[in-house]
Design a protein around this motif. Structure first.
Motif, PDB file in Angstrom:
ATOM      1  N   VAL A 197      16.790 -97.188  51.471  1.00 56.81           N
ATOM      2  CA  VAL A 197      15.613 -97.204  52.219  1.00 56.81           C
ATOM      3  C   VAL A 197      15.480 -98.469  52.917  1.00 56.81           C
ATOM      4  CG1 VAL A 197      13.091 -97.464  51.774  1.00 56.81           C
ATOM      5  CG2 VAL A 197      14.222 -95.712  50.621  1.00 56.81           C
ATOM      6  N   TYR A 198      15.807 -99.699  52.158  1.00 55.04           N
ATOM      7  CA  TYR A 198      15.538-100.974  52.807  1.00 55.04           C
ATOM      8  C   TYR A 198      16.595-101.028  53.896  1.00 55.04           C
ATOM      9  CZ  TYR A 198      15.723-105.894  53.770  1.00 55.04           C
ATOM     10  OH  TYR A 198      15.509-107.026  54.235  1.00 55.04           O
ATOM     11  N   LEU A 199      17.719-100.513  53.945  1.00 54.45           N
ATOM     12  CA  LEU A 199      18.807-100.561  54.976  1.00 54.45           C
ATOM     13  C   LEU A 199      18.387 -99.801  56.236  1.00 54.45           C
ATOM     14  CD1 LEU A 199      21.650-101.272  55.934  1.00 54.45           C
ATOM     15  CD2 LEU A 199      22.411 -99.166  55.222  1.00 54.45           C
ATOM     16  N   ILE A 200      17.686 -98.485  55.980  1.00 56.02           N
ATOM     17  CA  ILE A 200      17.140 -97.735  57.097  1.00 56.02           C
ATOM     18  C   ILE A 200      15.964 -98.492  57.774  1.00 56.02           C
ATOM     19  CG2 ILE A 200      15.826 -95.738  57.846  1.00 56.02           C
ATOM     20  CD1 ILE A 200      17.523 -94.363  56.086  1.00 56.02           C
ATOM     21  N   ALA A 201      15.245 -99.292  56.919  1.00 53.02           N
ATOM     22  CA  ALA A 201      13.984 -99.860  57.487  1.00 53.02           C
ATOM     23  C   ALA A 201      14.499-101.341  58.433  1.00 53.02           C
ATOM     24  CB  ALA A 201      13.093-100.491  56.108  1.00 53.02           C
ATOM     25  N   ILE A 202      15.414-102.018  57.849  1.00 56.47           N
ATOM     26  CA  ILE A 202      15.973-103.014  58.656  1.00 56.47           C
ATOM     27  C   ILE A 202      16.685-102.761  59.823  1.00 56.47           C
ATOM     28  CG2 ILE A 202      16.101-104.578  56.535  1.00 56.47           C
ATOM     29  CD1 ILE A 202      19.006-104.643  57.097  1.00 56.47           C
ATOM     30  N   ILE A 203      17.433-101.711  59.830  1.00 53.41           N
ATOM     31  CA  ILE A 203      18.030-101.157  61.037  1.00 53.41           C
ATOM     32  C   ILE A 203      16.943-100.861  62.110  1.00 53.41           C
ATOM     33  CG2 ILE A 203      19.462 -99.242  62.160  1.00 53.41           C
ATOM     34  CD1 ILE A 203      21.004 -99.109  59.618  1.00 53.41           C
ATOM     35  N   SER A 204      15.852-100.256  61.597  1.00 57.22           N
ATOM     36  CA  SER A 204      14.871-100.022  62.701  1.00 57.22           C
ATOM     37  C   SER A 204      14.198-101.487  62.994  1.00 57.22           C
ATOM     38  CB  SER A 204      13.668 -99.316  62.061  1.00 57.22           C
ATOM     39  OG  SER A 204      12.519 -99.070  62.880  1.00 57.22           O
ATOM     40  N   MET A 205      14.000-102.247  62.013  1.00 52.77           N
ATOM     41  CA  MET A 205      13.243-103.523  62.367  1.00 52.77           C
ATOM     42  C   MET A 205      14.136-104.715  63.264  1.00 52.77           C
ATOM     43  SD  MET A 205      11.793-105.820  59.272  1.00 52.77           S
ATOM     44  CE  MET A 205      10.703-104.928  58.405  1.00 52.77           C
ATOM     45  N   ALA A 206      15.368-104.425  63.096  1.00 57.03           N
ATOM     46  CA  ALA A 206      16.315-104.987  64.155  1.00 57.03           C
ATOM     47  C   ALA A 206      16.405-104.374  65.308  1.00 57.03           C
ATOM     48  CB  ALA A 206      17.590-105.251  63.368  1.00 57.03           C
ATOM     49  N   GLY A 207      15.977-103.397  65.481  1.00 58.67           N
ATOM     50  CA  GLY A 207      15.825-102.539  66.903  1.00 58.67           C
ATOM     51  C   GLY A 207      17.443-102.179  66.953  1.00 58.67           C
ATOM     52  N   ILE A 208      18.018-101.594  66.278  1.00 52.39           N
ATOM     53  CA  ILE A 208      19.457-100.786  66.299  1.00 52.39           C
ATOM     54  C   ILE A 208      19.102 -99.316  66.225  1.00 52.39           C
ATOM     55  CG2 ILE A 208      21.598-100.801  65.409  1.00 52.39           C
ATOM     56  CD1 ILE A 208      21.244-103.462  64.204  1.00 52.39           C
ATOM     57  N   PRO A 209      20.021 -98.656  67.057  1.00 51.81           N
ATOM     58  CA  PRO A 209      19.650 -97.177  67.283  1.00 51.81           C
ATOM     59  C   PRO A 209      20.510 -96.798  65.934  1.00 51.81           C
ATOM     60  CG  PRO A 209      21.220 -97.851  68.759  1.00 51.81           C
ATOM     61  CD  PRO A 209      20.609 -99.142  68.175  1.00 51.81           C
ATOM     62  N   PRO A 210      20.274 -95.490  65.467  1.00 48.09           N
ATOM     63  CA  PRO A 210      19.191 -94.788  65.835  1.00 48.09           C
ATOM     64  C   PRO A 210      17.886 -94.639  65.112  1.00 48.09           C
ATOM     65  CG  PRO A 210      20.857 -93.645  64.346  1.00 48.09           C
ATOM     66  CD  PRO A 210      21.122 -95.335  64.149  1.00 48.09           C
ATOM     67  N   MET A 211      17.242 -95.963  64.986  1.00 47.08           N
ATOM     68  CA  MET A 211      16.007 -95.950  64.313  1.00 47.08           C
ATOM     69  C   MET A 211      14.813 -96.180  65.494  1.00 47.08           C
ATOM     70  SD  MET A 211      16.929 -95.249  61.226  1.00 47.08           S
ATOM     71  CE  MET A 211      18.717 -95.373  60.438  1.00 47.08           C
TER      72      MET A 211
ATOM     73  N   LEU B 187      12.773 -91.045  56.183  1.00 51.53           N
ATOM     74  CA  LEU B 187      13.042 -89.984  57.094  1.00 51.53           C
ATOM     75  C   LEU B 187      12.104 -90.246  58.425  1.00 51.53           C
ATOM     76  CD1 LEU B 187      13.004 -87.102  54.564  1.00 51.53           C
ATOM     77  CD2 LEU B 187      14.899 -88.339  55.607  1.00 51.53           C
ATOM     78  N   LEU B 188      10.855 -90.738  58.282  1.00 47.94           N
ATOM     79  CA  LEU B 188      10.174 -90.832  59.481  1.00 47.94           C
ATOM     80  C   LEU B 188      10.714 -91.978  60.732  1.00 47.94           C
ATOM     81  CD1 LEU B 188       6.407 -90.670  58.757  1.00 47.94           C
ATOM     82  CD2 LEU B 188       7.576 -89.636  60.425  1.00 47.94           C
ATOM     83  N   ILE B 189      11.092 -92.970  59.918  1.00 48.26           N
ATOM     84  CA  ILE B 189      11.794 -94.012  60.723  1.00 48.26           C
ATOM     85  C   ILE B 189      13.102 -93.183  61.403  1.00 48.26           C
ATOM     86  CG2 ILE B 189      13.132 -96.222  60.583  1.00 48.26           C
ATOM     87  CD1 ILE B 189      11.735 -97.175  58.274  1.00 48.26           C
ATOM     88  N   VAL B 190      13.757 -92.492  60.787  1.00 48.64           N
ATOM     89  CA  VAL B 190      14.914 -91.896  61.333  1.00 48.64           C
ATOM     90  C   VAL B 190      14.331 -91.068  62.529  1.00 48.64           C
ATOM     91  CG1 VAL B 190      16.978 -90.321  61.331  1.00 48.64           C
ATOM     92  CG2 VAL B 190      16.410 -92.351  59.562  1.00 48.64           C
ATOM     93  N   TYR B 191      13.395 -90.194  61.864  1.00 47.08           N
ATOM     94  CA  TYR B 191      12.756 -89.264  63.034  1.00 47.08           C
ATOM     95  C   TYR B 191      12.217 -90.004  64.485  1.00 47.08           C
ATOM     96  CZ  TYR B 191       9.440 -86.107  65.284  1.00 47.08           C
ATOM     97  OH  TYR B 191       8.672 -85.240  65.982  1.00 47.08           O
TER      98      TYR B 191
END
Ligand code: SF4
Lengths: 189, 620, 305
Positions: free
Chosen positions: B378-392, B464-468
């Motif tokens: 969960v944390y990994l997906i969140a930070i990928i989004s926070m760092a602005g990396i696709p696919p988030m 899941l929403l972050i990925v979506y």
């Protein structure tokens, strides 16, 4: 799953073929971990640099045992370093080879009667190639590497398998030389 | 269900949860779940209706005084659905943390009250009602934050929020003065473009900055977010900070920008210019980004680190909103969503870790991944989004913001934006490496375990929403287009799967699927090769040394020491400024006390009469 | 659906092409560097031997994240390479070769590798990752500012369109010449990106035992080598497409690619190493000033050679 109809090779044969292909790559790209304990180490710089250039054989120095294929034990090993050497050897990924340098690793050399060093390296770790001399000159070092490549080609560089098969024997020797390997030093109490 | 009824019901539920909480702590917390889910679903129905175009009247007022009018706008729905969603997700954490508070029942009640306040802010069209609910949220937060680690954090939260609220109040007075009504939209429309409009914009910006934690009004945010109770930090960062974004939209989009630079400089060059006010806010936003990034890099507390990252992301939102235009505004609005989801998920993950370990300091933690793998993901997906990396989701918004920045040729702001974007890799990676990865420290080995199902559920939904949002952004962007149409901005051009920026097309679904193909290939390569031998974490390369102490093999303290060294001398400038200001205020208070509130009441009365006389001078 | 699959297959082809190209050129470059040092140098296909040897060995693993990170790293980089145009008209996904995709999708790979390295539990790996990230913070910003200038001037961020635009203006409309200051910055940043000396801070074999790589052996290390080769392919191709006028056909692409990579290698073989904070200070001084000056000159004054 291989289709048996078109390739009548058994699984062992397939494995052997793959192994031979692997051996081709392994002998052409030997990465060394230099365990520079003794004075023989001085022969490595000329072997690596422009005088003899071992990179043309595909060899090169590596930083850690995980990455390396061949462990170079350059000279005498005191009991203190033997313990580290065994640890390092066990961390290497298989297949792994050992080259012992100088008479010190063969029979103790001029330190044969010292209480602090071991005499015969291949009692503790399996050695594939010895390079004799005190110190061996650079040509013979290079020769030793080429011998190792030939051994790999002929599937005779099997020290690492031997270490698995006769592990008890090696461990017993190690224990006899070092005592129980239990470290309690000033950093860890 | 009208808005009014919803708010009243929420308040009643808050009281119910208080009494339930007195009776049984956990039941009281369960009421917060029910209440916030209920509110979220109701708002969802509203959103559904408004998208269908049906005309159900949500705005009727029956029980409250007549001036308390409500209106359901796209903008309000956009914020409300996001914020209530965050509230609903986070509320699942409440029952697991009630044990830790001194006054659990009060916490539950205030949690629901702040939800009610948020609804009021987003759905009202009356300025005084807006102000009332705005304050209501501030006050609820004020009493929740001290239930966490520090009381001082609450004081500074209150001080800055009050500054924001007063700025809002003055803006309201000016608008009332000009428009003659308390209606929000009429008020904004009447001052837009006039001299009073400039004042209103400045005041509203101050209010937005203080709520969003933007430079230079940011000092409260890390303290409050870092010290608030674990379940309240995600609400603060994912939901309540977004009040600031809401006010910022009112100030930056609803009011016409002032200071026409194009007519001044336009004749010298082919380049185009924005308005001066846009530059001013964008520069402050850029400073916020840089400042938040630099501070986040050097934090040791994971929650403080995430708090500074909220500061930095607030800067992105400000930059995007100030540039405006369809791309900038869409980027800003999308970033609000992306950051709310990502930061809520990250805070929840850290909260889950500190629930079992009792600390969120990175130097005291390590190797949590081995016992809490799902929390880690969960944390990994969140930070990928926070760092602005696709696919988030974060990538979509950053891409849009970059497009807007480049399209307007904002070079210096681009430096900050790119710096913040790369810097975010640095700081988000740090909890990953120090807290979740690395050596498994023995003191937490037995305590750590997979969190209970109801804690995992919201975290997984958020992930899941972050990925979506990163793979199929177009549904949400369609909704954002509706919001922008209401705000009078051109729609962003979106295809079925593609997004059209001013200088390029983005196909997020394609990017995600190509990434998936790449991972598949890598996985196949990995799986056909020889199986690896499993070794322990302590069996690592130590140059032949034997080390048995996990701490010695765990690199977590002063992670970015080489870069921190470069700027650590300069970081305290704003803090020092506020310290000095505080001392000045205290001195001033002493002086006032000395002169006016002496032991003799007649002196006090005298001065009061003089001051009143002075204030009324013109009117008498 | 079928043409989608074909596109993806073409993308895999691009990634494979990039891998083969870069690995061969890296081998040739090892020979060139050998000659510079008055050595004979290895065989030109030595890099292939190294990689396949690594893949054939039996390695160790430190837990699932150690393996998962490697898969994510290689997967992310393969995915990024699939978008890369080879010539200005030959690419797997026409129209989607957006500059930002490369910069940010490449970061997934980096993140995967960083994660896996830290997951090994070796502090030296974490130190290496820290240095790699810090270096990235240094070189990325000046480079992005130069690219901003280009995108602002041309109004497109698609690599192939940028290539075609440069070709349309004749051979010397290349941005490395049209924006001379920016060109210098881009070369310096590219050296940082490729981890060439003097900016190689994170692979320090004697100091931190090769940093992130410290715990890898066997197939994991082999996969990271593949990843590294493809990363270099992406970064050098970015430079070719952005600054050297793209490529009309595949031969030009290989020539330009080889020239850039070899030139950087030769330059790098005469430098020593900087410390990390020196790298950061260096990049935030001259390259950033040059990049911002270039951007101002080009955007506000319209001076483009
Ligand atoms: S063999 Fe001779 S040169 Fe080599 S280590 Fe022993 S004593 Fe030194």
């Amino acid at each position: 799953m291989l289709s048996t109809k078109f390739s009548p090779m058994s699984k062992e044969e397939v494995d052997r073929k793959w192994w031979e292909i692997g051996d081709f790559f392994r002998r052409n790209s030997l990465w060394m971990l230099m365990y520079c304990t003794g004075c023989c180490a001085i022969e490595l710089p000329p072997a690596m640099t422009s005088a003899y250039d071992m990179e043309r054989l595909g060899m090169g120095p590596m930083a850690t045992p995980r990455q390396a294929d061949v462990l170079l034990v350059t000279g005498y090993l005191s009991l203190k370093t033997l313990r580290r050497l065994i640890y390092t050897y066990e961390q290497m990924s298989e297949p792994k080879y050992v080259v012992g340098f100088g008479s010190c690793t063969i029979n103790g050399g001029i330190y044969h009667d010292s209480h602090a060093v071991i005499n015969q390296l291949n009692k503790y770790v399996p050695v594939d190639v010895f390079v004799a001399g005190c110190m061996p000159n650079t040509e013979s070092v290079m020769n030793g590497f080429i011998d190792l490549m030939d051994l790999i080609k002929n599937k005779k560089a099997n020290g690492w398998k031997d270490y698995h098969e006769r592990n008890d024997w090696y461990k017993a020797n190690q224990k006899a030389a070092l005592g129980e390997v239990k470290i309690h030093d000033e950093f860890h109490e | 269900m009208t808005v009014e009824l919803l708010i009243i019901l929420t308040l009643v539920l808050g009281l119910v949860s208080y009494f339930m909480g007195r009776f049984n702590k956990v039941y009281g917390a369960v009421v917060t779940i029910i209440a916030s889910m209920f509110v979220f679903i109701s708002v969802g129905y509203m959103a559904n209706d408004i998208l269908d175009g049906s005309t159900f009247n949500y705005n009727a007022v029956k029980y409250l005084p007549v001036f308390a009018t409500f209106t359901v706008s796209y903008l309000g729905i956009f914020f409300a659905i996001l914020v209530t969603f965050v509230f609903a997700m986070v509320s699942f954490f409440n029952p697991f943390f009630v044990e830790k508070y001194k006054y659990p029942a009060v916490y539950n009640m205030l949690y629901i009250f702040s939800l009610a306040g948020v609804l009021g802010v987003f759905f009202t069209d009356n300025l005084m009602v807006l102000f009332f609910f705005f304050e209501f949220v501030v006050w609820s937060g004020l009493f929740i934050i001290p239930l966490g680690k520090s009381k001082k954090a609450a004081v500074s939260y209150y001080a800055f929020s009050t500054a924001g609220s007063f700025a809002l109040l003055y803006a309201i007075f000016i608008m009332r003065d000009v428009a003659g009504t308390y209606n929000l939209y009429a008020g904004l429309a009447s001052v837009s473009g006039t001299t009073q409009g400039t004042y209103v914009m400045i005041l509203l910006s101050i209010s937005a900055f203080s709520k969003l934690g933007a430079f230079p009004l940011h000092t409260w945010l890390p303290a409050a977010h870092g010290n608030a109770p674990h379940p309240f930090s995600p609400v603060l960062s994912g939901a309540l900070v977004k009040l600031g974004a809401f006010v910022a939209i009112l100030a930056l989009v609803k009011l016409a920008p002032v200071g026409d630079l194009q007519s001044v400089f336009g004749s010298y060059t082919d380049a185009t210019f924005l308005y001066a006010s846009q530059y001013a806010v964008a520069i402050l936003g850029a400073m916020t980004i840089v400042f938040g990034t630099l501070m986040a890099i050097r934090q040791d507390d994971a929650k403080k680190l995430l708090a500074y990252s909220s500061v930095s992301n607030g800067g992105y939102i400000l930059v995007a909103l100030s540039i405006g235009g369809s791309v900038g505004l869409a980027g800003g609005l999308y970033h609000i969503i992306a950051h709310a989801l990502a930061s809520a998920a990250a805070f929840l993950a850290i909260g889950a870790v500190s629930r079992v370990t009792g600390t969120s300091k990175m130097s005291e933690l390590g190797g949590m991944i081995h016992k809490m793998p799902i929390t880690y993901m969960v944390y990994l997906i969140a930070i990928i989004s926070m760092a602005g990396i696709p696919p988030m989701g974060g990538f979509i918004s950053k891409w849009l913001i970059f497009q807007a920045v480049i399209d307007n040729g904002l070079i210096l702001i681009a430096v900050a934006v790119f710096f913040g974007s790369i810097g975010s890799f640095l700081y988000v990676f740090r909890p990953l490496a120090a807290l979740f990865l690395g050596q498994e420290l023995p003191q937490h080995k037995d305590k750590a375990k997979i969190p209970p199902f109801f804690m995992l559920l919201p975290m997984i939904i958020l992930s899941l929403l972050i990925v979506y949002t990163g793979v199929f952004p177009n549904y949400i962007l369609g909704f954002i287009n509706d919001v922008m149409a209401e705000l009078g901005v051109d729609a962003l051009v979106i295809g079925k799967y593609t997004i059209q920026g001013p200088n390029g097309v983005l196909h997020p679904t394609l990017v995600a699927s190509v990434f998936g193909v790449g991972v598949l290939i890598a996985f196949i390569i990995f799986i056909v090769l020889k199986k690896s031998r499993k070794v322990g974490l302590m069996d690592t390369y130590t140059a032949g040394n034997f080390i048995y102490t996990e701490e010695l093999m765990h690199y977590s303290l002063d992670f970015y020491a080489p870069i921190e060294r470069l700027y650590e001398k300069y970081i305290n400038i704003t803090e020092d400024f506020y310290k000095k200001l505080e001392n000045k205020v205290v001195d001033f208070g002493r002086m006032v006390k000395y002169f006016f509130f002496t032991n003799k009441p007649e002196v006090t009365v005298f001065w009061i009469v003089v001051i009143i006389g002075f204030l009324l001078w013109g009117d008498l | 659906m079928v043409d989608m699959l074909l596109m993806i297959l073409a993308g895999v082809g691009v990634a494979l092409f990039g891998f083969v190209l870069q690995t061969s050129i890296a081998g040739v470059n090892r020979k060139i560097v050998g000659r510079i040092q008055k050595r004979y140098g290895p065989k030109w296909y030595q890099e292939f031997l190294d990689i396949f040897k690594l893949l054939s060995k039996r390695s160790v693993t430190h837990g699932w994240i150690f393996d998962f990170g490697v898969i994510m790293a290689l997967g992310g980089i393969i995915g990024t390479a699939m978008f890369m145009p080879i010539t200005s008209s030959l690419m797997a996904f026409p129209g989607y070769d957006n500059f930002f995709i490369f910069v940010y999708l490449i970061a997934v790979g980096m993140l995967g590798m960083a994660m896996s390295a830290s997951g090994s539990g070796n502090p030296l790996a974490s130190i290496g990752v820290m240095r790699a990230l810090t270096t990235m913070l240094a070189y990325e910003v000046p480079f992005m500012i130069v690219v901003l200038t280009i995108i602002k001037l041309t109004g497109t961020s698609s690599l192939s369109e940028l290539g075609i635009l440069q070709q349309a203006g004749g051979d010397f409309n290349w941005f490395v010449i049209a924006l001379p200051l920016g060109g210098i910055v881009a070369v310096i940043s590219l050296m940082g990106m490729l981890g060439k000396k003097p900016f190689v801070t994170y692979i320090a074999p004697a100091e931190i035992a090769s940093g992130p790589m410290v715990e890898y052996g066997g197939k994991q290390l082999g996969m990271l080598f593949i990843m590294h080769e493809i990363t270099v392919f992406i970064e050098v191709s970015l430079f070719v497409h952005l600054f050297l006028g793209g490529a009309e056909n595949i031969l030009f692409f290989i020539i330009k690619y080889f020239a850039v990579y070899t030139a950087l290698n030769i330059m790098s073989s005469v430098y020593g190493r900087l410390k990390i904070d020196q790298v950061v200070l260096f990049f935030y001084k001259w390259p950033l000033i040059l990049a911002v000056t270039q951007a101002f000159i080009a955007i506000y004054l319209g001076w483009v050679i």
